[in-house]
Motif scaffolding. Structure first.
Motif, PDB file in Angstrom:
ATOM      1  N   LEU A 433      28.940  17.888  25.546  1.00  0.00           N
ATOM      2  CA  LEU A 433      30.280  18.428  25.779  1.00  0.00           C
ATOM      3  C   LEU A 433      30.908  17.928  27.068  1.00  0.00           C
ATOM      4  O   LEU A 433      32.084  18.192  27.325  1.00  0.00           O
ATOM      5  CB  LEU A 433      30.221  19.959  25.812  1.00  0.00           C
ATOM      6  CG  LEU A 433      29.716  20.654  24.543  1.00  0.00           C
ATOM      7  CD1 LEU A 433      29.771  22.162  24.721  1.00  0.00           C
ATOM      8  CD2 LEU A 433      30.530  20.227  23.328  1.00  0.00           C
ATOM      9  N   ASP A 434      30.095  17.239  27.908  1.00  0.00           N
ATOM     10  CA  ASP A 434      30.575  16.788  29.213  1.00  0.00           C
ATOM     11  C   ASP A 434      31.104  17.973  30.016  1.00  0.00           C
ATOM     12  O   ASP A 434      32.198  17.936  30.578  1.00  0.00           O
ATOM     13  CB  ASP A 434      31.656  15.710  29.060  1.00  0.00           C
ATOM     14  CG  ASP A 434      31.919  15.000  30.392  1.00  0.00           C
ATOM     15  OD1 ASP A 434      33.047  14.478  30.565  1.00  0.00           O
ATOM     16  OD2 ASP A 434      31.023  15.006  31.265  1.00  0.00           O
ATOM     17  N   ARG A 435      30.333  19.037  30.033  1.00  0.00           N
ATOM     18  CA  ARG A 435      30.706  20.245  30.760  1.00  0.00           C
ATOM     19  C   ARG A 435      29.565  20.651  31.681  1.00  0.00           C
ATOM     20  O   ARG A 435      28.391  20.547  31.312  1.00  0.00           O
ATOM     21  CB  ARG A 435      30.987  21.408  29.798  1.00  0.00           C
ATOM     22  CG  ARG A 435      32.230  21.265  28.925  1.00  0.00           C
ATOM     23  CD  ARG A 435      33.511  21.372  29.750  1.00  0.00           C
ATOM     24  NE  ARG A 435      34.680  21.570  28.918  1.00  0.00           N
ATOM     25  CZ  ARG A 435      35.310  20.616  28.240  1.00  0.00           C
ATOM     26  NH1 ARG A 435      34.834  19.379  28.297  1.00  0.00           N
ATOM     27  NH2 ARG A 435      36.385  20.886  27.513  1.00  0.00           N
ATOM     28  N   ASP A 436      29.925  21.139  32.862  1.00  0.00           N
ATOM     29  CA  ASP A 436      28.948  21.671  33.795  1.00  0.00           C
ATOM     30  C   ASP A 436      28.750  23.149  33.483  1.00  0.00           C
ATOM     31  O   ASP A 436      29.647  23.970  33.714  1.00  0.00           O
ATOM     32  CB  ASP A 436      29.443  21.486  35.235  1.00  0.00           C
ATOM     33  CG  ASP A 436      28.447  22.029  36.267  1.00  0.00           C
ATOM     34  OD1 ASP A 436      27.339  22.432  35.860  1.00  0.00           O
ATOM     35  OD2 ASP A 436      28.789  22.035  37.465  1.00  0.00           O
ATOM     36  N   LEU A 437      27.581  23.514  32.956  1.00  0.00           N
ATOM     37  CA  LEU A 437      27.344  24.897  32.559  1.00  0.00           C
ATOM     38  C   LEU A 437      27.135  25.821  33.753  1.00  0.00           C
ATOM     39  O   LEU A 437      27.038  27.035  33.579  1.00  0.00           O
ATOM     40  CB  LEU A 437      26.115  24.974  31.627  1.00  0.00           C
ATOM     41  CG  LEU A 437      26.263  24.236  30.303  1.00  0.00           C
ATOM     42  CD1 LEU A 437      25.030  24.448  29.438  1.00  0.00           C
ATOM     43  CD2 LEU A 437      27.513  24.701  29.563  1.00  0.00           C
TER      44      LEU A 437
END
Length: 458
Positions: A433-437
């Motif tokens: 997702l190219d997201r920083d969780l």
């Protein structure tokens, strides 16, 4: 049913070659790639472990390595040749042969990921087969239930290829399949019934035998089943469906014929004639039925067992009266009005609305108003595009992680997986997702997207 190691070896495109005489009919629950000298802290048993033997170059290391894997209960060991080793070390072959551990040679052209994908496809096919079998079995149970509880229990025993005992509330036998089960199993089951009356939801006895209570509140009877082997997820699903049908038969009110007619039509796959009034689901405590059983309203509700107590399906005009009767027995969550086909949505709303104490309606939840602004096709389509790279397993893992406040251990426990497995999934989700969780904004965005894509939230 899990795929076996033999079915994986049989795939010609992988080119796997067994090197020991160990049986290959062992189930494979996953594929794990590791070059650690001791990967067992990260295994749960049943894995096909793949390695290139980077840490097995020192003489004397192979036997302890094999011993650790065998003690952990792995399904087998795959050794990739052509990288660190031109061939599988003879010492490793001897150790695996002596320990009875299946050892496979993985040729250089076969990437480990191809083996993982092959097993994953087989696991998905097995899960689909189990779901299909369970659905078909439940249909057969519904048809049998229309002929009575004895026909239902007989069909259950046939689906499980085992035996079944239907008992009354005092443990008296009502039906046994086969008839010999009464003589062989009754005394053993009846001796353990006080444990169920003490509040246990079900009993697991040696044999193995599973005993479950029929009815809400006070028991209307008991169902005991056995197959001579541990019950599979399929078997548990079918037994649960049988208990629900038996409970429904024992608890279903006699008064609201239109509601029962609509339910029967749905179970038979016939066209459903909607009841005249909308329905609501109330999620109550286990003892809620005690407030209804001696009231005429009891005959106009449908009570269904729920893991958190009891779900009541109630016609809209009767909701306030029913709430007044069940509120003294615990907290009550109230779903929004729904037509017959949308009752599951009302249940999901009741689950979300249920408070610690008192009564709360789903419409009263503050978060509903905020998310309701996004309840439209555009928002749902955008949410689906955002989550498109994730399969069902990763979506469920992400939801559990977010609902646990980003805490890995409680999320892993909720999913029933090892914390390292969840950590790996979170890394994969972050990359896909190219997201920083770790970012609060990203978490909020992903939680909203998951909420929008789950049916029956609003």
């Amino acid at each position: 049913m899990l795929p076996t190691l033999a079915s994986v070896v049989a795939l010609p495109r992988l080119g796997l070659r067994p090197l020991t005489g160990a049986a290959l009919d062992v189930p494979v629950r996953w594929v794990a790639v590791s070059e650690l000298p001791d990967p067992t802290p990260f295994l749960e048993g049943g894995e096909l472990v793949l390695t290139t033997g980077m840490r097995l170059a020192v003489p004397g290391e192979c036997a302890p390595y094999v011993e650790r894997l065998a003690a952990c209960g792995v399904a087998g060991l795959g050794f990739g040749v052509g990288l660190g080793h031109a061939e599988v070390p003879p010492e490793l072959v001897a150790a695996a042969e002596g320990r009875g551990l299946p050892l496979l040679e993985v040729p250089r052209p076969t990437p480990f990921v191809a083996i993982g994908e092959a097993v994953s496809r087989k696991l998905a096919a097995a899960r689909y087969e189990d779901v299909t079998r369970a659905f078909q079995a439940q249909q057969e149970l519904v048809r049998a239930a229309l002929r009575g509880s004895e026909a239902l229990v007989s069909r259950l025993a046939r689906e499980l290829r085992g035996w079944a005992l239907l008992l009354g509330p005092d443990g008296e036998p009502r039906h046994a399949v086969p008839p010999s089960a009464e003589e062989e199993r009754l005394a053993e089951v009846v001796a353990e019934l006080p444990r169920l009356r003490g509040g246990a939801a079900s009993l697991a006895l040696p044999g193995p035998i599973v005993v479950q209570q029929i009815g809400l509140g006070r028991p209307r009877g008991y169902l005991a089943v056995g197959t001579g082997r541990p019950l599979t997820p399929f078997a548990h699903t079918v037994v649960g469906a049988a208990v629900s049908l038996l409970t429904l038969g024992s608890e279903t009110p006699r008064g609201d014929t239109r509601l029962r007619a609509a339910l029967g039509a749905m179970l038979l796959g016939r066209e459903v004639v909607e009841p005249p009034d909308p329905l609501r689901v109330l999620l109550c405590g286990e003892r809620a039925t005690e407030g209804l059983e001696n009231d005429p309203l009891w005959e106009r509700c449908l009570a269904v067992p729920h893991p958190d107590g009891c779900a009541l399906i109630v016609s809209e005009p009767l909701v306030d009266q029913v709430i007044a009767l069940v509120e003294p027995y615990g907290p009550v969550g109230v779903g929004d009005p729904a037509r017959f086909a949308d009752v599951p949505r009302s249940l999901a709303e009741a689950e979300r609305a249920r408070p610690v104490s008192g009564v709360r309606r789903y419409a009263e939840l503050p978060v509903r108003g905020l998310l309701g602004l996004l309840d439209g096709p555009d928002a749902a389509e955008m949410a689906e595009r955002l989550l498109a790279p994730l399969d069902e397993v990763l979506r469920a893992s992400l939801l559990a992680y977010l609902e646990a406040g980003g805490q890995g251990d409680p999320a892993a426990r909720a999913l029933g997986v090892h914390r390292h497995t969840l950590r790996h999934r979170m890394r994969k989700i972050s990359q896909l997702l190219d997201r920083d969780l770790e970012d609060a904004g990203s978490r909020a965005e992903l939680w909203i997207a998951l909420t929008l894509t789950r049916r029956g939230v609003f």
